[in-house]
Design a protein around this motif. Structure first.
Motif, PDB file in Angstrom:
ATOM      1  N   GLY A  10       0.827  -1.208   0.000  1.00 49.20           N
ATOM      2  CA  GLY A  10       0.000   0.000   0.000  1.00 49.20           C
ATOM      3  C   GLY A  10       0.858   1.253   0.000  1.00 49.20           C
ATOM      4  O   GLY A  10       1.752   1.401   0.836  1.00 49.20           O
ATOM      5  N   PHE A  11       0.577   2.169  -0.941  1.00 50.88           N
ATOM      6  CA  PHE A  11       1.435   3.361  -1.076  1.00 50.88           C
ATOM      7  C   PHE A  11       0.627   4.658  -1.094  1.00 50.88           C
ATOM      8  O   PHE A  11       1.150   5.703  -1.454  1.00 50.88           O
ATOM      9  N   ARG A  12      -0.650   4.587  -0.708  1.00 51.12           N
ATOM     10  CA  ARG A  12      -1.504   5.769  -0.791  1.00 51.12           C
ATOM     11  C   ARG A  12      -1.000   6.905   0.092  1.00 51.12           C
ATOM     12  O   ARG A  12      -1.070   8.071  -0.279  1.00 51.12           O
ATOM     13  N   GLN A  13      -0.489   6.577   1.275  1.00 56.38           N
ATOM     14  CA  GLN A  13      -0.038   7.605   2.219  1.00 56.38           C
ATOM     15  C   GLN A  13       1.457   7.909   2.101  1.00 56.38           C
ATOM     16  O   GLN A  13       1.991   8.682   2.883  1.00 56.38           O
ATOM     17  N   VAL A  14       2.114   7.325   1.107  1.00 57.93           N
ATOM     18  CA  VAL A  14       3.553   7.516   0.940  1.00 57.93           C
ATOM     19  C   VAL A  14       3.832   8.774   0.122  1.00 57.93           C
ATOM     20  O   VAL A  14       3.181   9.021  -0.904  1.00 57.93           O
ATOM     21  N   ALA A  15       4.780   9.592   0.554  1.00 54.56           N
ATOM     22  CA  ALA A  15       5.138  10.803  -0.177  1.00 54.56           C
ATOM     23  C   ALA A  15       5.771  10.455  -1.519  1.00 54.56           C
ATOM     24  O   ALA A  15       6.290   9.349  -1.711  1.00 54.56           O
ATOM     25  N   ASP A  16       5.736  11.412  -2.450  1.00 54.55           N
ATOM     26  CA  ASP A  16       6.244  11.163  -3.804  1.00 54.55           C
ATOM     27  C   ASP A  16       7.695  10.696  -3.800  1.00 54.55           C
ATOM     28  O   ASP A  16       8.046   9.711  -4.461  1.00 54.55           O
ATOM     29  N   ASP A  17       8.549  11.410  -3.086  1.00 53.13           N
ATOM     30  CA  ASP A  17       9.968  11.043  -3.055  1.00 53.13           C
ATOM     31  C   ASP A  17      10.174   9.672  -2.424  1.00 53.13           C
ATOM     32  O   ASP A  17      11.018   8.884  -2.874  1.00 53.13           O
ATOM     33  N   GLU A  18       9.397   9.369  -1.394  1.00 50.58           N
ATOM     34  CA  GLU A  18       9.521   8.069  -0.729  1.00 50.58           C
ATOM     35  C   GLU A  18       9.080   6.944  -1.658  1.00 50.58           C
ATOM     36  O   GLU A  18       9.655   5.850  -1.644  1.00 50.58           O
ATOM     37  N   LEU A  19       8.060   7.220  -2.471  1.00 55.40           N
ATOM     38  CA  LEU A  19       7.608   6.210  -3.432  1.00 55.40           C
ATOM     39  C   LEU A  19       8.707   5.901  -4.445  1.00 55.40           C
ATOM     40  O   LEU A  19       8.933   4.733  -4.792  1.00 55.40           O
ATOM     41  N   LEU A  20       9.401   6.919  -4.899  1.00 55.61           N
ATOM     42  CA  LEU A  20      10.508   6.705  -5.823  1.00 55.61           C
ATOM     43  C   LEU A  20      11.624   5.883  -5.182  1.00 55.61           C
ATOM     44  O   LEU A  20      12.170   4.968  -5.801  1.00 55.61           O
ATOM     45  N   GLY A  47      10.468  -0.451 -13.774  1.00 61.02           N
ATOM     46  CA  GLY A  47      11.510   0.563 -13.957  1.00 61.02           C
ATOM     47  C   GLY A  47      11.070   1.669 -14.894  1.00 61.02           C
ATOM     48  O   GLY A  47      11.356   2.852 -14.649  1.00 61.02           O
ATOM     49  N   ALA A  48      10.381   1.311 -15.967  1.00 59.17           N
ATOM     50  CA  ALA A  48       9.893   2.323 -16.906  1.00 59.17           C
ATOM     51  C   ALA A  48       8.863   3.225 -16.237  1.00 59.17           C
ATOM     52  O   ALA A  48       8.867   4.453 -16.443  1.00 59.17           O
ATOM     53  N   ALA A  49       7.989   2.643 -15.421  1.00 54.40           N
ATOM     54  CA  ALA A  49       6.995   3.433 -14.698  1.00 54.40           C
ATOM     55  C   ALA A  49       7.651   4.356 -13.687  1.00 54.40           C
ATOM     56  O   ALA A  49       7.237   5.503 -13.492  1.00 54.40           O
ATOM     57  N   LYS A  50       8.696   3.854 -13.028  1.00 57.00           N
ATOM     58  CA  LYS A  50       9.435   4.691 -12.068  1.00 57.00           C
ATOM     59  C   LYS A  50      10.087   5.878 -12.763  1.00 57.00           C
ATOM     60  O   LYS A  50      10.014   7.019 -12.288  1.00 57.00           O
ATOM     61  N   ARG A  76       2.020   8.522 -11.024  1.00 54.11           N
ATOM     62  CA  ARG A  76       2.202   7.973  -9.664  1.00 54.11           C
ATOM     63  C   ARG A  76       1.278   6.781  -9.443  1.00 54.11           C
ATOM     64  O   ARG A  76       1.688   5.748  -8.916  1.00 54.11           O
ATOM     65  N   GLU A  77       0.014   6.922  -9.849  1.00 54.49           N
ATOM     66  CA  GLU A  77      -0.952   5.843  -9.671  1.00 54.49           C
ATOM     67  C   GLU A  77      -0.527   4.600 -10.445  1.00 54.49           C
ATOM     68  O   GLU A  77      -0.690   3.469  -9.962  1.00 54.49           O
ATOM     69  N   ALA A  78       0.007   4.814 -11.649  1.00 50.96           N
ATOM     70  CA  ALA A  78       0.450   3.672 -12.463  1.00 50.96           C
ATOM     71  C   ALA A  78       1.605   2.942 -11.782  1.00 50.96           C
ATOM     72  O   ALA A  78       1.636   1.704 -11.742  1.00 50.96           O
ATOM     73  N   LEU A  79       2.561   3.695 -11.247  1.00 47.47           N
ATOM     74  CA  LEU A  79       3.698   3.083 -10.559  1.00 47.47           C
ATOM     75  C   LEU A  79       3.237   2.369  -9.293  1.00 47.47           C
ATOM     76  O   LEU A  79       3.667   1.231  -9.021  1.00 47.47           O
ATOM     77  N   ALA A  80       2.377   3.016  -8.514  1.00 45.60           N
ATOM     78  CA  ALA A  80       1.899   2.404  -7.277  1.00 45.60           C
ATOM     79  C   ALA A  80       1.155   1.109  -7.544  1.00 45.60           C
ATOM     80  O   ALA A  80       1.280   0.137  -6.789  1.00 45.60           O
ATOM     81  N   GLU A  81       0.383   1.055  -8.626  1.00 42.87           N
ATOM     82  CA  GLU A  81      -0.352  -0.154  -8.964  1.00 42.87           C
ATOM     83  C   GLU A  81       0.602  -1.291  -9.339  1.00 42.87           C
ATOM     84  O   GLU A  81       0.408  -2.443  -8.930  1.00 42.87           O
ATOM     85  N   LEU A  82       1.638  -0.988 -10.104  1.00 39.31           N
ATOM     86  CA  LEU A  82       2.620  -2.014 -10.460  1.00 39.31           C
ATOM     87  C   LEU A  82       3.349  -2.530  -9.218  1.00 39.31           C
ATOM     88  O   LEU A  82       3.584  -3.740  -9.088  1.00 39.31           O
TER      89      LEU A  82
END
Length: 211
Positions: A10-20, A47-50, A76-82
């Protein structure tokens, strides 16, 4: 099922930089990792989504317009889903082995501690898919469930009971796609919830004719 841990997806509450950072950590940890021979989805796609999210995040921070922000959010949503799908692959492959899960770069989360199987799913709803030969199903989220299993089939005229296929796993309670169905045929669907303490009974069957 004696699983005690799963990869946290789950990455909904994760900040953008932290998701990367999380994406980079997982890709590096799973690349050539013998524990995960066939990552699903493929690490190249992740990797491409990132990279796409990183580029759109940089543009959004520089220009900060509504269009740039929306493009960044979609990426962001596409990366989080992958990553969510990859976490599910890690959890099922590791089969509760905490060391194996942690070797993937994902954080691990424990199963519910209350020691009970979830409540039986209810109110499963079927809808047409976007294309012919497709159905989707949605149900209220079951507290304590880690994932769901569903099965579908057509009615056996001799017994007047559905001929069920093999159970299929999903991590989502919403908009699950069932494709490759025969047009004009009525299909029956059941769902059950699963956690570390077991599986529920199957939900009441629901049915719909495929368009």
């Amino acid at each position: 099922m004696n699983i005690k841990h799963q990869a946290r997806g789950g990455f909904r509450q994760v900040a953008d930089d932290e998701l990367l950072v999380q994406a980079e950590t997982v890709i590096a940890a799973m690349d050539s990792n013998a524990n995960f021979a066939t990552p699903t989805p493929d690490l190249t796609a992740v990797g491409a989504a990132k990279d796409d999210f990183s580029a759109k995040l940089a543009v959004a921070r520089k220009r900060s317009g509504p269009e740039e922000t929306e493009l960044k959010n979609q990426s962001r949503e596409a990366l989080a889903e992958l990553l969510k799908q990859l976490a599910f692959y890690v959890s099922t492959t590791a089969n509760g082995n905490l060391a194996v899960i942690l070797s993937s770069g994902f954080q691990a989360t424990a199963y519910p501690r209350r020691g009970r199987v979830p409540e039986q799913p209810y109110a499963v709803r079927l809808n047409d898919g976007r294309l012919s030969g497709q159905l989707t199903f949605t149900l209220p989220k079951v507290p304590g469930a880690l994932f769901y299993e569903y099965r579908y089939g057509t009615l056996d005229e001799a017994t007047n009971e559905p001929l069920w296929g093999e159970p299929i796993l999903t991590t989502s309670s919403r908009d699950n796609l069932i494709a490759g169905l025969e047009e004009g045929v009525r299909y029956h669907v059941q769902v059950r919830a699963v956690n570390g303490y077991g599986r529920t009974e199957w939900s009441d069957p629901v049915s719909m004719r495929v368009r």
